[in-house]
Every structure is written in structure tokens, then in C-alpha cells.
Enzyme design. Structure first.
Site, PDB file in Angstrom:
ATOM      1  N   SER A 270       1.193  -8.981   1.063  1.00 14.04           N
ATOM      2  CA  SER A 270      -0.269  -9.046   1.178  1.00 14.04           C
ATOM      3  C   SER A 270      -0.636  -9.010   2.652  1.00 14.04           C
ATOM      4  O   SER A 270       0.116  -9.515   3.495  1.00 14.04           O
ATOM      5  CB  SER A 270      -0.755 -10.364   0.574  1.00 14.04           C
ATOM      6  OG  SER A 270      -2.038 -10.674   1.053  1.00 14.04           O
TER       7      SER A 270
ATOM      8  N   GLY B  35      -2.807  -1.696  -7.117  1.00 13.36           N
ATOM      9  CA  GLY B  35      -1.704  -2.638  -7.284  1.00 13.36           C
ATOM     10  C   GLY B  35      -1.911  -3.561  -8.479  1.00 13.36           C
ATOM     11  O   GLY B  35      -3.029  -4.005  -8.748  1.00 13.36           O
ATOM     12  N   GLU B  36      -0.815  -3.854  -9.164  1.00  6.58           N
ATOM     13  CA  GLU B  36      -0.874  -4.846 -10.257  1.00  6.58           C
ATOM     14  C   GLU B  36      -1.043  -6.249  -9.695  1.00  6.58           C
ATOM     15  O   GLU B  36      -1.332  -7.180 -10.432  1.00  6.58           O
ATOM     16  CB  GLU B  36       0.410  -4.787 -11.093  1.00  6.58           C
ATOM     17  CG  GLU B  36       0.390  -3.670 -12.097  1.00  6.58           C
ATOM     18  CD  GLU B  36       1.598  -3.682 -13.019  1.00  6.58           C
ATOM     19  OE1 GLU B  36       2.500  -4.527 -12.842  1.00  6.58           O
ATOM     20  OE2 GLU B  36       1.647  -2.818 -13.902  1.00  6.58           O
TER      21      GLU B  36
ATOM     22  N   HIS C  32       0.837  -1.213   0.000  1.00  2.00           N
ATOM     23  CA  HIS C  32       0.000   0.000   0.000  1.00  2.00           C
ATOM     24  C   HIS C  32       0.869   1.259   0.000  1.00  2.00           C
ATOM     25  O   HIS C  32       0.538   2.257  -0.655  1.00  2.00           O
ATOM     26  CB  HIS C  32      -0.881   0.044   1.257  1.00  2.00           C
ATOM     27  CG  HIS C  32      -1.908  -1.037   1.334  1.00  2.00           C
ATOM     28  ND1 HIS C  32      -1.817  -2.086   2.214  1.00  2.00           N
ATOM     29  CD2 HIS C  32      -3.045  -1.231   0.632  1.00  2.00           C
ATOM     30  CE1 HIS C  32      -2.859  -2.883   2.064  1.00  2.00           C
ATOM     31  NE2 HIS C  32      -3.620  -2.386   1.108  1.00  2.00           N
TER      32      HIS C  32
ATOM     33  N   GLN D 292     -17.938  -6.655  -1.495  1.00  2.00           N
ATOM     34  CA  GLN D 292     -17.025  -7.479  -2.298  1.00  2.00           C
ATOM     35  C   GLN D 292     -16.656  -8.789  -1.618  1.00  2.00           C
ATOM     36  O   GLN D 292     -15.837  -9.539  -2.122  1.00  2.00           O
ATOM     37  CB  GLN D 292     -15.780  -6.687  -2.705  1.00  2.00           C
ATOM     38  CG  GLN D 292     -14.815  -6.348  -1.583  1.00  2.00           C
ATOM     39  CD  GLN D 292     -13.731  -5.384  -2.059  1.00  2.00           C
ATOM     40  OE1 GLN D 292     -13.972  -4.190  -2.207  1.00  2.00           O
ATOM     41  NE2 GLN D 292     -12.537  -5.890  -2.306  1.00  2.00           N
TER      42      GLN D 292
ATOM     43  N   ARG E  95      -2.682 -10.799   3.900  1.00  4.19           N
ATOM     44  CA  ARG E  95      -2.946 -12.193   4.307  1.00  4.19           C
ATOM     45  C   ARG E  95      -1.693 -12.922   4.756  1.00  4.19           C
ATOM     46  O   ARG E  95      -1.792 -13.983   5.373  1.00  4.19           O
ATOM     47  CB  ARG E  95      -3.549 -12.966   3.150  1.00  4.19           C
ATOM     48  CG  ARG E  95      -4.904 -12.450   2.803  1.00  4.19           C
ATOM     49  CD  ARG E  95      -5.458 -13.239   1.671  1.00  4.19           C
ATOM     50  NE  ARG E  95      -6.764 -12.698   1.333  1.00  4.19           N
ATOM     51  CZ  ARG E  95      -7.527 -13.171   0.382  1.00  4.19           C
ATOM     52  NH1 ARG E  95      -7.131 -14.197  -0.323  1.00  4.19           N
ATOM     53  NH2 ARG E  95      -8.682 -12.643   0.131  1.00  4.19           N
TER      54      ARG E  95
HETATM   55  O1  PAF Z   1      -7.817  -3.765  -3.416  1.00 10.55           O
HETATM   56  C1  PAF Z   1      -8.509  -3.426  -2.434  1.00 10.55           C
HETATM   57  O2  PAF Z   1      -8.020  -3.237  -1.324  1.00 10.55           O
HETATM   58  C2  PAF Z   1     -10.009  -3.257  -2.622  1.00 10.55           C
HETATM   59  O3  PAF Z   1     -10.529  -4.175  -3.517  1.00 10.55           O
HETATM   60  C3  PAF Z   1     -10.412  -1.817  -3.012  1.00 10.55           C
HETATM   61  C4  PAF Z   1      -9.849  -1.453  -4.386  1.00 10.55           C
HETATM   62  C5  PAF Z   1      -9.909  -0.834  -1.974  1.00 10.55           C
HETATM   63  C6  PAF Z   1     -11.927  -1.702  -3.106  1.00 10.55           C
HETATM   64  O4  PAF Z   1     -12.524  -2.013  -1.902  1.00 10.55           O
END
Ligand code: PAF
Length: 279
Positions: A185, A147-148, A37, A61, A187
Site C-alpha cells: 500500500s 485491486g482486490e 499497481h 473521495q 500508506r
Molecule cells: O483505488 C484507487 O486508487 C482509487 O480509488 C481509484 C480507483 C483510482 C479512483 O480514484
């Protein structure tokens, strides 16, 4: 650094930037920030006068409520990292403001959202584009960085931005890796020591594919699957090799850049990796 929790406050701060003729970069996140990030933040900072970050764990999502509940969160630490990185504005909206009562509007890329990872996570990319369109509208940035590593997400967001004519330059930022090659990540903290070691097979398999002399889609697929299947702690979940921009299926000799998208599980933790491989 201004930390705001409402869309109105966010718009007021951005209006101040605009009055000073400053450009704005946006980095949407779900928090629990890591070096990946921070690379997005650094990219935005290099391109715009002001950087805004959103922290929002987007319910739409997640297919599974338990995944949403177990998503790691640490707001204090996130804010300290963003302050340190020189971010100007952080928006941490409430669910009710992002999805107002009675909400019934969705944004979906109808083909790209439902192929590849979208096939195994129905509704996931619809949730992503729906929230990203809203975040774009809240902040109205000039540039937005993604991110890619989440390659399909990046292409889906680029398509949505183009189709809806958002005046926003969507930038894909290359994967940041640990020194040993593991893609960063949120995770990764859930991996035990042995699975952490085993997960290195992902980047190793991509290196092996990239090093092939005569590249065909079938040859790339074979070497990647073979490398990963040779690691007993890995369960290969997805291996897609597609046209880098449209994500269309490919076969035969590699004649233009192809995106390899990988996912594998290590001790119940699903990890992704990705690389664009040129002919
Ligand atoms: O990549 C993420 O962290 C999420 O999918 C995003 C782009 C912030 C949308 O919630």
C-alpha cells in the site's frame, strides 16, 4: 509512452489504437505507485494490446481535506515505473477537466456504497464511482483492472459497471504482498519500524481464519479479532465478513465464499487487508 493531460489528447491516442484494431486496458490510479499497481498493469498488459494508466488524486473521495493534501505524490517516479513496465498511455488530468465548473452529476451505488467502509467514510464510494465512471468515459477501455485489496471498492465498481452497461470487463487482481505478508500500500511508507512489524498481524489473522476446520462466521470473527487484539500496537477499526459478491451480511456456518475485510490502525496509519475464504 505517451503522457497526456487533457481528455481530448487522451481520446486522440486511444482512437489511434482503435484504428489499428487494438484492445485497450485501463488501470486507474491515484499515483505514488508501488508493486501492487504494477501487478494491475501486468494483468492489463496480459489481456489487452495497449495499456492506459490514469494518475488522478480524486478530491471527491476524500472526506478530509488534510488527507487529500497529505496524499503522497511523485509524478516523475510514477512515470519512470510506467515507462519501464511498457505502458502505452498515461492520462494525468486536471481537476477542472474531471470536474468541470458547475459540475453536478454523481454516480452512486446506493446500497453498496453506504454499508461497511462506506458507513465510516460517508461519500467515499460515491466519489470513487463518480470518478471511475468519468475515467471509463474518457478512455473507453475494453478491460479495467482494480485491486482486490480494496475489496468493497472492486465490488462497487463491478456493480456500477453492470448497472450502467459500460462495455468494460472489470478484473479484480489479487493482493500483492511483501515477502513477510504485509499487503502492499502507498500508506506503508508512513509506518514506523515497530508499527511496520506489528502490521503483520493482519495477514497472520487471516491465515488463522483460513486454517479453521469447521468454519462459521462467528468462529472466523472470533479468531481474527482475538489475533489482532493480542497485538498492542494495533487498533482494530473494521472487521466485516460478508457474502463475497453482494457484500450482504452472513451468519452461521460458512456455505459459500465469504469476503473478510479488515482495517486496523498502526500509529495513526489505517491499513486494510482482505481475503475471500471458501467453506
Ligand atoms: O483505488 C484507487 O486508487 C482509487 O480509488 C481509484 C480507483 C483510482 C479512483 O480514484
Amino acid at each position: 509512452m505517451k503522457v497526456v493531460r487533457t481528455i481530448t489528447e487522451c481520446r486522440e491516442v486511444v482512437a489511434g489504437f482503435r484504428q489499428a484494431n487494438e484492445t485497450v486496458g485501463l488501470v486507474p490510479t491515484m499515483g505514488f505507485l508501488h508493486a501492487g499497481h504494477m501487478e494491475l498493469v501486468a494483468t492489463a498488459k496480459a489481456r489487452t494490446d495497449r495499456v492506459a494508466v490514469t494518475i488522478f488524486v480524486n478530491p471527491s473521495q476524500f472526506g478530509d481535506a488534510s488527507d487529500l493534501d497529505s496524499y503522497p505524490r511523485d509524478e516523475e517516479r510514477d512515470l519512470a515505473m510506467l515507462r519501464e513496465a511498457g505502458v502505452d498511455l498515461v492520462l494525468i488530468p486536471e481537476v477542472i477537466d474531471v470536474y468541470p465548473e458547475g459540475d453536478e452529476t454523481i454516480v452512486e451505488t446506493t446500497r453498496m456504497a453506504n454499508i461497511l467502509h462506506g458507513e465510516v467514510r460517508p461519500g467515499h464510494f460515491r466519489g470513487v464511482t463518480t470518478v471511475v465512471a468519468r475515467l471509463f468515459n474518457f478512455v473507453q477501455p475494453d478491460v479495467a483492472c482494480f485491486g482486490e485489496k480494496d475489496y468493497q471498492q472492486l465490488q462497487v465498481i463491478k456493480r456500477m459497471t453492470k448497472d450502467l452497461a459500460f462495455p468494460i470487463d472489470v478484473i479484480g487482481v489479487p493482493i500483492v504482498r511483501e515477502d513477510d505478508g504485509l499487503a502492499m500500500s502507498s500508506r506503508n511508507v508512513r509506518l514506523g519500524a515497530e508499527d511496520r512489524e506489528a502490521a503483520l498481524v493482519l495477514s497472520r489473522s487471516l491465515n488463522a481464519a483460513d486454517a479453521l476446520a469447521d468454519k462459521t462466521i462467528e468462529g472466523l470473527r472470533e479468531i481474527i479479532a482475538h489475533t489482532i487484539n493480542a497485538e498492542p500496537r494495533a487498533t482494530l477499526r473494521g472487521l466485516d465478513i460478508v457474502q463475497a459478491e453482494t457484500l450482504a451480511d452472513l451468519s452461521g456456518p460458512l456455505t459459500s465464499p465469504a469476503a473478510v475485510m479488515l482495517s486496523a490502525e498502526f500509529g495513526g496509519v489505517l491499513l486494510l487487508d482482505q481475503r475471500v475464504i471458501a467453506p
